[in-house]
Design an enzyme around this catalytic site. Sequence first.
Site, mmCIF file in Angstrom:
data_model
loop_
_atom_site.group_PDB
_atom_site.id
_atom_site.type_symbol
_atom_site.label_atom_id
_atom_site.label_comp_id
_atom_site.label_asym_id
_atom_site.label_seq_id
_atom_site.Cartn_x
_atom_site.Cartn_y
_atom_site.Cartn_z
ATOM 1 N N HIS A 150 -64.377 39.619 -21.173
ATOM 2 C CA HIS A 150 -65.390 40.658 -21.421
ATOM 3 C C HIS A 150 -65.701 41.389 -20.123
ATOM 4 C CE1 HIS A 150 -68.628 38.338 -19.484
ATOM 5 N NE2 HIS A 150 -68.254 37.274 -20.233
ATOM 6 N N CYS B 153 -66.572 32.204 -19.199
ATOM 7 C CA CYS B 153 -65.768 33.330 -19.691
ATOM 8 C C CYS B 153 -64.971 33.939 -18.535
ATOM 9 C CB CYS B 153 -66.670 34.388 -20.305
ATOM 10 S SG CYS B 153 -67.385 33.897 -21.889
#
Length: 494
Positions: free
Chosen positions: A453, A469
Amino acid sequence: MKGLSFAGGERVTDLVTGPTSQAETTDAVPSAGSGDDETTTYAWAPEEPAPKKRRLGLWIGIPSAAVAIAAVAASLILIAPGTAVAGVPVGGLTVGGAADALQSRLASTTIEVETPAGTAQITGADLGASVDARALAESAFAAHPMWNITQWNSAPMEAEITVDPALTEQALRDAAGSAYSAPVDASVAFDAASASYTTTPAIEGQGLDPATVTSALEDAFTSGTGRTTIDGTFVPIEAALTTAEADAAVGQLNGMLDTVGFYVGEERTVPIDRAVAASWLTVTDVDGSIALSADAAAIQPSVDALPGLVDRAPVNATVVTDTAGNVLQELTPGVAGRAVGDTSGVADAFAAQLATGNAAYQVPVTETAFETTTLARNIDVNLSSQRATLYENGQVVYSWAISSGLSGTPTPTGNFTVFAHVRMQNMGCGPTSSYCTEDVPWVTYFAPDIAFHGAYWHNNFGSPMSHGCVNMRISEAKFVFDWAPNGTPVSVHY
Protein backbone atom coordinates in the site's frame (compact mmCIF):
# COMPACT_ATOMS: atom_id res chain seq x y z
CA MET A 1 -119.09 -92.42 -114.72
CA LYS A 2 -117.38 -94.18 -117.57
CA GLY A 3 -114.38 -96.38 -116.91
CA LEU A 4 -110.93 -94.85 -117.42
CA SER A 5 -108.23 -96.40 -119.52
CA PHE A 6 -104.45 -96.17 -118.96
CA ALA A 7 -101.81 -96.35 -121.61
CA GLY A 8 -101.87 -100.16 -121.48
CA GLY A 9 -105.42 -100.06 -122.84
CA GLU A 10 -106.98 -101.78 -119.88
CA ARG A 11 -110.23 -100.36 -118.69
CA VAL A 12 -110.75 -99.27 -115.34
CA THR A 13 -114.27 -99.66 -114.16
CA ASP A 14 -116.21 -97.08 -112.16
CA LEU A 15 -114.08 -96.07 -109.23
CA VAL A 16 -116.36 -93.43 -108.03
CA THR A 17 -120.08 -93.54 -108.11
CA GLY A 18 -122.43 -90.65 -108.24
CA PRO A 19 -123.10 -87.88 -110.66
CA THR A 20 -120.22 -86.28 -112.40
CA SER A 21 -119.51 -82.80 -111.13
CA GLN A 22 -118.90 -79.77 -113.27
CA ALA A 23 -115.42 -79.66 -111.96
CA GLU A 24 -114.74 -83.14 -113.05
CA THR A 25 -116.02 -82.40 -116.56
CA THR A 26 -113.96 -79.25 -116.72
CA ASP A 27 -110.83 -81.04 -115.56
CA ALA A 28 -111.09 -83.76 -118.23
CA VAL A 29 -108.13 -83.71 -120.60
CA PRO A 30 -107.90 -85.84 -123.85
CA SER A 31 -105.24 -88.50 -123.66
CA ALA A 32 -102.43 -87.94 -126.08
CA GLY A 33 -102.32 -90.36 -129.05
CA SER A 34 -105.83 -91.86 -128.53
CA GLY A 35 -108.37 -91.87 -131.26
CA ASP A 36 -111.12 -93.41 -129.24
CA ASP A 37 -113.83 -90.79 -128.80
CA GLU A 38 -115.43 -92.75 -126.02
CA THR A 39 -112.33 -93.14 -123.99
CA THR A 40 -111.22 -89.98 -121.98
CA THR A 41 -108.32 -89.77 -119.54
CA TYR A 42 -108.67 -87.40 -116.40
CA ALA A 43 -105.87 -85.81 -114.29
CA TRP A 44 -106.85 -85.85 -110.64
CA ALA A 45 -106.78 -82.42 -108.95
CA PRO A 46 -104.33 -82.34 -105.96
CA GLU A 47 -105.84 -82.77 -102.52
CA GLU A 48 -106.43 -79.46 -100.62
CA PRO A 49 -103.69 -79.13 -98.03
CA ALA A 50 -104.64 -79.45 -94.38
CA PRO A 51 -104.74 -76.12 -92.48
CA LYS A 52 -101.47 -75.24 -90.55
CA LYS A 53 -101.44 -75.12 -86.76
CA ARG A 54 -101.59 -71.56 -85.37
CA ARG A 55 -98.65 -70.46 -83.07
CA LEU A 56 -100.05 -67.32 -81.48
CA GLY A 57 -98.58 -68.22 -78.09
CA LEU A 58 -95.01 -67.76 -79.40
CA TRP A 59 -95.67 -64.35 -80.86
CA ILE A 60 -97.45 -63.23 -77.75
CA GLY A 61 -94.67 -64.63 -75.42
CA ILE A 62 -91.68 -62.89 -77.07
CA PRO A 63 -92.83 -59.29 -76.30
CA SER A 64 -93.72 -60.28 -72.74
CA ALA A 65 -90.23 -61.70 -72.13
CA ALA A 66 -88.60 -58.59 -73.56
CA VAL A 67 -90.60 -56.43 -71.19
CA ALA A 68 -89.61 -58.63 -68.27
CA ILE A 69 -85.94 -58.47 -69.20
CA ALA A 70 -86.14 -54.70 -69.57
CA ALA A 71 -87.80 -54.41 -66.17
CA VAL A 72 -85.05 -56.48 -64.56
CA ALA A 73 -82.37 -54.40 -66.25
CA ALA A 74 -84.05 -51.19 -65.14
CA SER A 75 -84.21 -52.41 -61.56
CA LEU A 76 -80.44 -52.74 -61.62
CA ILE A 77 -79.85 -49.03 -62.38
CA LEU A 78 -82.85 -47.26 -60.83
CA ILE A 79 -83.41 -46.05 -57.28
CA ALA A 80 -86.17 -47.77 -55.33
CA PRO A 81 -89.66 -46.22 -55.41
CA GLY A 82 -90.48 -44.03 -52.43
CA THR A 83 -86.86 -42.99 -51.87
CA ALA A 84 -86.27 -39.32 -51.03
CA VAL A 85 -83.12 -37.31 -50.40
CA ALA A 86 -83.60 -34.14 -48.36
CA GLY A 87 -87.26 -34.05 -49.29
CA VAL A 88 -86.63 -34.59 -53.02
CA PRO A 89 -88.28 -37.76 -54.45
CA VAL A 90 -85.69 -39.71 -56.42
CA GLY A 91 -87.45 -43.09 -56.65
CA GLY A 92 -87.45 -44.54 -60.15
CA LEU A 93 -84.57 -42.29 -61.26
CA THR A 94 -81.07 -43.17 -62.31
CA VAL A 95 -78.14 -41.81 -60.30
CA GLY A 96 -77.59 -39.05 -62.86
CA GLY A 97 -81.26 -38.14 -62.94
CA ALA A 98 -81.43 -38.06 -59.15
CA ALA A 99 -78.37 -35.80 -58.98
CA ASP A 100 -79.95 -33.38 -61.46
CA ALA A 101 -83.23 -33.42 -59.53
CA LEU A 102 -81.49 -32.61 -56.26
CA GLN A 103 -79.49 -29.68 -57.61
CA SER A 104 -82.47 -28.34 -59.58
CA ARG A 105 -84.75 -28.44 -56.53
CA LEU A 106 -82.11 -26.74 -54.37
CA ALA A 107 -81.55 -23.98 -56.93
CA SER A 108 -85.29 -23.23 -57.08
CA THR A 109 -85.90 -23.39 -53.32
CA THR A 110 -87.11 -19.92 -52.32
CA ILE A 111 -86.96 -17.90 -49.10
CA GLU A 112 -89.26 -14.89 -48.76
CA VAL A 113 -87.54 -12.39 -46.50
CA GLU A 114 -89.75 -9.74 -44.93
CA THR A 115 -87.67 -6.61 -44.37
CA PRO A 116 -88.52 -2.99 -43.51
CA ALA A 117 -87.98 -2.24 -47.19
CA GLY A 118 -90.51 -4.90 -48.27
CA THR A 119 -90.53 -8.60 -49.07
CA ALA A 120 -87.57 -9.95 -50.99
CA GLN A 121 -87.27 -13.38 -52.56
CA ILE A 122 -83.96 -15.22 -52.39
CA THR A 123 -83.42 -18.57 -54.12
CA GLY A 124 -80.87 -21.25 -53.59
CA ALA A 125 -79.33 -20.23 -56.89
CA ASP A 126 -78.98 -16.64 -55.61
CA LEU A 127 -76.99 -17.97 -52.64
CA GLY A 128 -74.84 -20.25 -54.78
CA ALA A 129 -76.26 -23.16 -52.79
CA SER A 130 -75.01 -26.62 -53.61
CA VAL A 131 -75.01 -30.19 -52.36
CA ASP A 132 -72.80 -33.06 -53.36
CA ALA A 133 -75.68 -34.23 -55.55
CA ARG A 134 -73.76 -37.00 -57.30
CA ALA A 135 -72.51 -38.51 -54.07
CA LEU A 136 -75.98 -38.30 -52.50
CA ALA A 137 -77.58 -39.95 -55.53
CA GLU A 138 -74.98 -42.71 -55.52
CA SER A 139 -75.56 -43.26 -51.79
CA ALA A 140 -79.33 -43.38 -52.36
CA PHE A 141 -78.93 -46.01 -55.08
CA ALA A 142 -76.42 -48.02 -53.05
CA ALA A 143 -78.73 -48.09 -50.03
CA HIS A 144 -82.05 -48.31 -51.92
CA PRO A 145 -81.73 -50.02 -55.32
CA MET A 146 -85.03 -50.76 -57.09
CA TRP A 147 -84.32 -54.47 -57.23
CA ASN A 148 -84.36 -54.65 -53.42
CA ILE A 149 -88.06 -54.35 -52.61
CA THR A 150 -87.29 -54.27 -48.89
CA GLN A 151 -85.84 -50.78 -49.45
CA TRP A 152 -88.90 -49.33 -51.16
CA ASN A 153 -90.56 -46.37 -49.42
CA SER A 154 -87.60 -45.94 -47.04
CA ALA A 155 -86.98 -43.02 -44.70
CA PRO A 156 -85.64 -39.79 -46.31
CA MET A 157 -81.88 -39.29 -46.50
CA GLU A 158 -80.27 -36.08 -45.19
CA ALA A 159 -78.12 -33.71 -47.23
CA GLU A 160 -75.55 -31.10 -46.23
CA ILE A 161 -75.95 -27.78 -48.02
CA THR A 162 -73.17 -25.25 -48.64
CA VAL A 163 -73.52 -21.71 -49.95
CA ASP A 164 -71.11 -19.40 -51.75
CA PRO A 165 -70.09 -16.66 -49.26
CA ALA A 166 -69.62 -13.98 -51.91
CA LEU A 167 -72.94 -14.71 -53.67
CA THR A 168 -74.72 -14.92 -50.30
CA GLU A 169 -73.34 -11.56 -49.22
CA GLN A 170 -74.44 -9.94 -52.48
CA ALA A 171 -77.91 -11.53 -52.36
CA LEU A 172 -78.50 -10.39 -48.78
CA ARG A 173 -77.19 -6.92 -49.60
CA ASP A 174 -79.62 -6.65 -52.51
CA ALA A 175 -82.50 -7.90 -50.34
CA ALA A 176 -81.74 -5.41 -47.55
CA GLY A 177 -81.64 -2.45 -49.92
CA SER A 178 -80.85 0.93 -48.39
CA ALA A 179 -80.93 -0.52 -44.87
CA TYR A 180 -77.67 -2.33 -45.58
CA SER A 181 -74.40 -0.75 -44.44
CA ALA A 182 -71.10 -2.35 -45.35
CA PRO A 183 -68.49 -3.00 -42.65
CA VAL A 184 -65.12 -1.27 -42.97
CA ASP A 185 -61.99 -3.31 -42.34
CA ALA A 186 -59.37 -2.20 -39.86
CA SER A 187 -56.16 -0.98 -41.46
CA VAL A 188 -52.45 -0.95 -40.64
CA ALA A 189 -50.03 1.83 -41.60
CA PHE A 190 -46.58 3.14 -40.63
CA ASP A 191 -46.63 6.38 -38.63
CA ALA A 192 -43.49 8.43 -39.33
CA ALA A 193 -43.91 10.58 -36.20
CA SER A 194 -43.71 7.61 -33.83
CA ALA A 195 -41.61 5.47 -36.20
CA SER A 196 -44.06 2.64 -35.54
CA TYR A 197 -46.99 0.88 -37.16
CA THR A 198 -50.45 1.87 -35.93
CA THR A 199 -54.02 0.54 -36.29
CA THR A 200 -57.09 2.29 -37.67
CA PRO A 201 -60.03 0.48 -36.00
CA ALA A 202 -62.66 -1.45 -38.00
CA ILE A 203 -66.23 -0.15 -38.38
CA GLU A 204 -69.11 -2.59 -37.95
CA GLY A 205 -71.77 -2.86 -40.67
CA GLN A 206 -75.46 -3.88 -40.63
CA GLY A 207 -77.42 -6.34 -42.75
CA LEU A 208 -79.48 -9.51 -42.93
CA ASP A 209 -78.21 -12.46 -40.92
CA PRO A 210 -76.62 -15.01 -43.29
CA ALA A 211 -77.05 -17.81 -40.75
CA THR A 212 -80.80 -17.23 -40.52
CA VAL A 213 -81.24 -17.19 -44.29
CA THR A 214 -79.09 -20.26 -44.95
CA SER A 215 -80.85 -22.15 -42.15
CA ALA A 216 -84.22 -21.28 -43.69
CA LEU A 217 -82.97 -22.49 -47.07
CA GLU A 218 -81.92 -25.80 -45.57
CA ASP A 219 -85.26 -26.23 -43.79
CA ALA A 220 -87.27 -25.45 -46.92
CA PHE A 221 -85.16 -27.80 -49.02
CA THR A 222 -85.04 -30.75 -46.67
CA SER A 223 -88.72 -30.52 -45.76
CA GLY A 224 -89.68 -30.81 -49.41
CA THR A 225 -91.81 -27.62 -49.38
CA GLY A 226 -89.32 -25.68 -51.49
CA ARG A 227 -90.45 -22.35 -50.02
CA THR A 228 -90.54 -20.58 -46.66
CA THR A 229 -90.97 -17.08 -45.21
CA ILE A 230 -88.76 -15.56 -42.52
CA ASP A 231 -88.47 -12.28 -40.65
CA GLY A 232 -85.50 -10.39 -42.06
CA THR A 233 -83.95 -9.26 -38.79
CA PHE A 234 -80.90 -7.03 -39.20
CA VAL A 235 -77.75 -7.95 -37.34
CA PRO A 236 -74.30 -6.35 -36.98
CA ILE A 237 -71.82 -7.42 -39.66
CA GLU A 238 -68.26 -7.78 -38.44
CA ALA A 239 -65.48 -6.51 -40.68
CA ALA A 240 -63.39 -9.13 -42.42
CA LEU A 241 -60.26 -7.64 -40.79
CA THR A 242 -61.11 -6.84 -37.18
CA THR A 243 -59.42 -4.31 -34.92
CA ALA A 244 -58.01 -7.14 -32.80
CA GLU A 245 -56.48 -8.82 -35.84
CA ALA A 246 -54.98 -5.53 -37.01
CA ASP A 247 -53.56 -4.89 -33.52
CA ALA A 248 -51.92 -8.31 -33.57
CA ALA A 249 -50.35 -7.52 -36.94
CA VAL A 250 -49.13 -4.15 -35.63
CA GLY A 251 -47.50 -5.89 -32.66
CA GLN A 252 -45.66 -8.25 -34.98
CA LEU A 253 -44.58 -5.46 -37.34
CA ASN A 254 -43.26 -3.25 -34.54
CA GLY A 255 -41.41 -6.25 -33.12
CA MET A 256 -39.75 -6.63 -36.51
CA LEU A 257 -38.71 -2.97 -36.48
CA ASP A 258 -37.17 -3.49 -33.03
CA THR A 259 -34.90 -6.25 -34.33
CA VAL A 260 -34.43 -5.51 -38.03
CA GLY A 261 -30.86 -5.62 -39.25
CA PHE A 262 -27.96 -7.71 -40.53
CA TYR A 263 -26.55 -10.06 -37.92
CA VAL A 264 -23.32 -11.95 -37.43
CA GLY A 265 -24.23 -14.62 -34.90
CA GLU A 266 -26.09 -12.94 -32.03
CA GLU A 267 -24.61 -9.51 -32.83
CA ARG A 268 -26.77 -7.06 -34.77
CA THR A 269 -23.79 -5.81 -36.74
CA VAL A 270 -25.75 -3.51 -39.05
CA PRO A 271 -28.97 -2.13 -37.51
CA ILE A 272 -31.52 -0.70 -39.96
CA ASP A 273 -33.41 2.52 -39.25
CA ARG A 274 -37.09 1.83 -38.51
CA ALA A 275 -38.36 4.17 -41.22
CA VAL A 276 -35.98 2.63 -43.76
CA ALA A 277 -37.16 -0.87 -42.86
CA ALA A 278 -40.80 0.24 -43.13
CA SER A 279 -40.08 1.57 -46.63
CA TRP A 280 -39.05 -1.96 -47.61
CA LEU A 281 -42.35 -3.46 -46.44
CA THR A 282 -45.83 -3.52 -47.98
CA VAL A 283 -48.76 -4.42 -45.73
CA THR A 284 -51.91 -5.59 -47.57
CA ASP A 285 -55.39 -6.67 -46.48
CA VAL A 286 -56.13 -9.87 -48.41
CA ASP A 287 -59.64 -11.18 -47.75
CA GLY A 288 -59.52 -10.11 -44.14
CA SER A 289 -55.96 -11.26 -43.46
CA ILE A 290 -52.77 -9.22 -43.26
CA ALA A 291 -50.27 -10.12 -45.99
CA LEU A 292 -46.68 -8.88 -45.77
CA SER A 293 -44.21 -8.50 -48.61
CA ALA A 294 -40.82 -6.81 -49.03
CA ASP A 295 -39.07 -5.09 -51.95
CA ALA A 296 -35.68 -6.64 -52.71
CA ALA A 297 -34.68 -3.65 -54.85
CA ALA A 298 -35.21 -1.32 -51.88
CA ILE A 299 -33.06 -3.59 -49.69
CA GLN A 300 -30.18 -3.77 -52.18
CA PRO A 301 -28.46 -0.44 -51.23
CA SER A 302 -28.13 -1.64 -47.63
CA VAL A 303 -26.69 -4.94 -48.88
CA ASP A 304 -24.15 -3.04 -51.01
CA ALA A 305 -22.93 -1.20 -47.88
CA LEU A 306 -22.35 -4.39 -45.87
CA PRO A 307 -18.61 -4.92 -46.56
CA GLY A 308 -17.68 -1.48 -45.22
CA LEU A 309 -19.78 -2.04 -42.09
CA VAL A 310 -19.04 -5.70 -41.36
CA ASP A 311 -15.46 -6.35 -42.46
CA ARG A 312 -12.75 -5.98 -39.77
CA ALA A 313 -9.26 -7.15 -38.96
CA PRO A 314 -8.76 -9.53 -36.04
CA VAL A 315 -7.99 -8.05 -32.59
CA ASN A 316 -5.47 -10.11 -30.63
CA ALA A 317 -6.15 -10.95 -27.00
CA THR A 318 -3.87 -10.09 -24.08
CA VAL A 319 -4.19 -12.01 -20.81
CA VAL A 320 -2.40 -11.99 -17.46
CA THR A 321 -1.42 -15.37 -16.05
CA ASP A 322 0.46 -16.68 -13.09
CA THR A 323 3.80 -18.40 -13.57
CA ALA A 324 1.95 -21.72 -14.07
CA GLY A 325 0.00 -20.32 -17.02
CA ASN A 326 -3.39 -19.95 -15.33
CA VAL A 327 -5.27 -16.95 -16.72
CA LEU A 328 -5.82 -14.34 -14.03
CA GLN A 329 -7.11 -11.41 -16.04
CA GLU A 330 -8.08 -10.57 -19.63
CA LEU A 331 -6.52 -7.23 -20.46
CA THR A 332 -7.65 -7.14 -24.10
CA PRO A 333 -10.47 -9.38 -25.32
CA GLY A 334 -9.68 -11.20 -28.53
CA VAL A 335 -11.92 -10.44 -31.52
CA ALA A 336 -11.97 -12.59 -34.64
CA GLY A 337 -11.56 -10.86 -37.96
CA ARG A 338 -14.32 -11.21 -40.56
CA ALA A 339 -15.11 -10.47 -44.17
CA VAL A 340 -18.52 -10.49 -45.88
CA GLY A 341 -18.98 -13.37 -48.31
CA ASP A 342 -21.02 -13.48 -51.52
CA THR A 343 -23.97 -11.07 -51.28
CA SER A 344 -25.42 -11.58 -54.76
CA GLY A 345 -28.63 -13.17 -53.43
CA VAL A 346 -28.89 -11.46 -50.06
CA ALA A 347 -31.49 -8.82 -51.01
CA ASP A 348 -33.88 -11.42 -52.45
CA ALA A 349 -33.33 -13.77 -49.52
CA PHE A 350 -33.90 -11.01 -46.95
CA ALA A 351 -37.09 -9.90 -48.75
CA ALA A 352 -38.45 -13.44 -48.61
CA GLN A 353 -37.48 -13.73 -44.92
CA LEU A 354 -39.16 -10.43 -44.02
CA ALA A 355 -42.39 -11.68 -45.60
CA THR A 356 -42.42 -14.44 -42.96
CA GLY A 357 -42.04 -11.94 -40.09
CA ASN A 358 -38.34 -12.55 -39.38
CA ALA A 359 -36.31 -9.31 -39.53
CA ALA A 360 -32.92 -10.63 -38.32
CA TYR A 361 -30.80 -11.58 -41.34
CA GLN A 362 -27.61 -13.58 -40.85
CA VAL A 363 -24.83 -12.15 -43.03
CA PRO A 364 -22.52 -14.70 -44.68
CA VAL A 365 -19.01 -13.99 -43.35
CA THR A 366 -15.59 -15.61 -43.33
CA GLU A 367 -13.82 -15.31 -39.96
CA THR A 368 -10.11 -15.00 -39.16
CA ALA A 369 -8.98 -16.25 -35.73
CA PHE A 370 -7.18 -13.89 -33.32
CA GLU A 371 -3.95 -14.58 -31.48
CA THR A 372 -3.45 -14.38 -27.70
CA THR A 373 -0.55 -12.69 -25.94
CA THR A 374 0.23 -14.13 -22.50
CA LEU A 375 1.73 -11.99 -19.72
CA ALA A 376 2.96 -14.17 -16.85
CA ARG A 377 3.40 -11.89 -13.82
CA ASN A 378 4.86 -12.29 -10.35
CA ILE A 379 6.27 -10.07 -7.57
CA ASP A 380 9.47 -10.67 -5.61
CA VAL A 381 9.99 -8.94 -2.22
CA ASN A 382 13.56 -9.04 -0.86
CA LEU A 383 13.54 -8.06 2.78
CA SER A 384 17.30 -7.95 2.92
CA SER A 385 17.60 -5.36 0.17
CA GLN A 386 14.25 -3.79 0.99
CA ARG A 387 13.18 -3.98 -2.67
CA ALA A 388 10.10 -5.17 -4.54
CA THR A 389 10.66 -6.34 -8.10
CA LEU A 390 7.85 -6.89 -10.66
CA TYR A 391 8.39 -9.57 -13.32
CA GLU A 392 6.50 -10.14 -16.58
CA ASN A 393 7.36 -13.23 -18.63
CA GLY A 394 10.56 -13.48 -16.56
CA GLN A 395 11.62 -9.92 -17.36
CA VAL A 396 11.89 -7.11 -14.82
CA VAL A 397 9.19 -4.51 -15.31
CA TYR A 398 9.90 -2.32 -12.26
CA SER A 399 11.96 -2.51 -9.08
CA TRP A 400 11.43 -0.14 -6.13
CA ALA A 401 12.70 0.44 -2.67
CA ILE A 402 10.12 -0.48 -0.06
CA SER A 403 9.68 -0.33 3.71
CA SER A 404 8.80 -3.65 5.29
CA GLY A 405 7.83 -4.44 8.88
CA LEU A 406 9.89 -3.42 11.85
CA SER A 407 11.51 -6.11 13.96
CA GLY A 408 8.57 -6.14 16.40
CA THR A 409 6.05 -6.48 13.57
CA PRO A 410 7.99 -8.24 10.80
CA THR A 411 6.67 -8.95 7.32
CA PRO A 412 6.03 -12.71 7.01
CA THR A 413 8.15 -14.65 4.56
CA GLY A 414 6.94 -17.34 2.12
CA ASN A 415 5.04 -17.74 -1.16
CA PHE A 416 1.68 -16.00 -1.38
CA THR A 417 -0.87 -14.82 -3.96
CA VAL A 418 -2.73 -11.56 -4.27
CA PHE A 419 -6.35 -12.06 -3.11
CA ALA A 420 -7.94 -8.63 -2.57
CA HIS A 421 -7.80 -4.98 -3.60
CA VAL A 422 -9.05 -2.03 -1.52
CA ARG A 423 -8.77 1.45 -2.97
CA MET A 424 -8.53 3.20 0.43
CA GLN A 425 -8.98 2.18 4.07
CA ASN A 426 -8.07 2.99 7.68
CA MET A 427 -5.45 0.73 9.26
CA GLY A 428 -5.19 0.04 13.00
CA CYS A 429 -7.69 2.41 14.56
CA GLY A 430 -9.30 -0.41 16.59
CA PRO A 431 -10.04 -0.25 20.30
CA THR A 432 -7.08 -2.55 21.09
CA SER A 433 -4.77 -1.30 18.32
CA SER A 434 -1.55 0.51 19.22
CA TYR A 435 -1.79 2.73 16.13
CA CYS A 436 -4.27 4.27 13.72
CA THR A 437 -3.47 5.35 10.16
CA GLU A 438 -6.41 6.70 8.19
CA ASP A 439 -7.03 6.80 4.44
CA VAL A 440 -4.31 4.39 3.44
CA PRO A 441 -4.46 4.27 -0.43
CA TRP A 442 -4.12 1.47 -3.04
CA VAL A 443 -4.12 -1.55 -0.77
CA THR A 444 -3.26 -4.90 -2.44
CA TYR A 445 -3.54 -7.85 -0.01
CA PHE A 446 -1.36 -10.95 -0.47
CA ALA A 447 -1.27 -12.45 3.08
CA PRO A 448 -3.57 -12.20 6.13
CA ASP A 449 -3.54 -8.54 7.24
CA ILE A 450 -0.49 -7.96 5.04
CA ALA A 451 -0.61 -5.85 1.87
CA PHE A 452 1.25 -3.58 -0.51
CA HIS A 453 0.00 0.00 0.00
CA GLY A 454 0.96 3.62 -0.35
CA ALA A 455 2.60 5.41 2.58
CA TYR A 456 2.07 9.17 2.56
CA TRP A 457 3.42 9.67 6.10
CA HIS A 458 7.11 8.97 5.50
CA ASN A 459 9.71 8.98 2.76
CA ASN A 460 12.20 6.57 4.33
CA PHE A 461 11.89 3.82 1.74
CA GLY A 462 14.65 1.26 1.78
CA SER A 463 14.35 0.82 5.55
CA PRO A 464 11.82 -1.15 7.64
CA MET A 465 9.05 1.23 8.80
CA SER A 466 5.75 -0.63 8.97
CA HIS A 467 3.62 -2.80 11.21
CA GLY A 468 4.16 -5.71 8.76
CA CYS A 469 2.81 -4.39 5.45
CA VAL A 470 5.01 -3.44 2.49
CA ASN A 471 5.07 0.37 2.24
CA MET A 472 5.52 2.00 -1.21
CA ARG A 473 5.35 5.44 -2.64
CA ILE A 474 1.71 6.22 -3.56
CA SER A 475 2.30 6.11 -7.33
CA GLU A 476 4.12 2.79 -7.02
CA ALA A 477 1.36 1.31 -4.82
CA LYS A 478 -1.24 2.33 -7.42
CA PHE A 479 0.77 0.66 -10.18
CA VAL A 480 0.86 -2.61 -8.22
CA PHE A 481 -2.85 -2.25 -7.44
CA ASP A 482 -3.64 -2.03 -11.17
CA TRP A 483 -0.94 -4.39 -12.44
CA ALA A 484 -1.29 -7.41 -10.11
CA PRO A 485 -4.73 -9.11 -10.36
CA ASN A 486 -5.96 -11.61 -7.84
CA GLY A 487 -3.88 -14.75 -8.12
CA THR A 488 -0.57 -13.00 -8.86
CA PRO A 489 2.25 -14.91 -7.10
CA VAL A 490 4.18 -13.01 -4.41
CA SER A 491 7.44 -14.33 -2.96
CA VAL A 492 8.76 -12.74 0.30
CA HIS A 493 12.21 -13.71 1.47
CA TYR A 494 15.51 -12.45 2.88
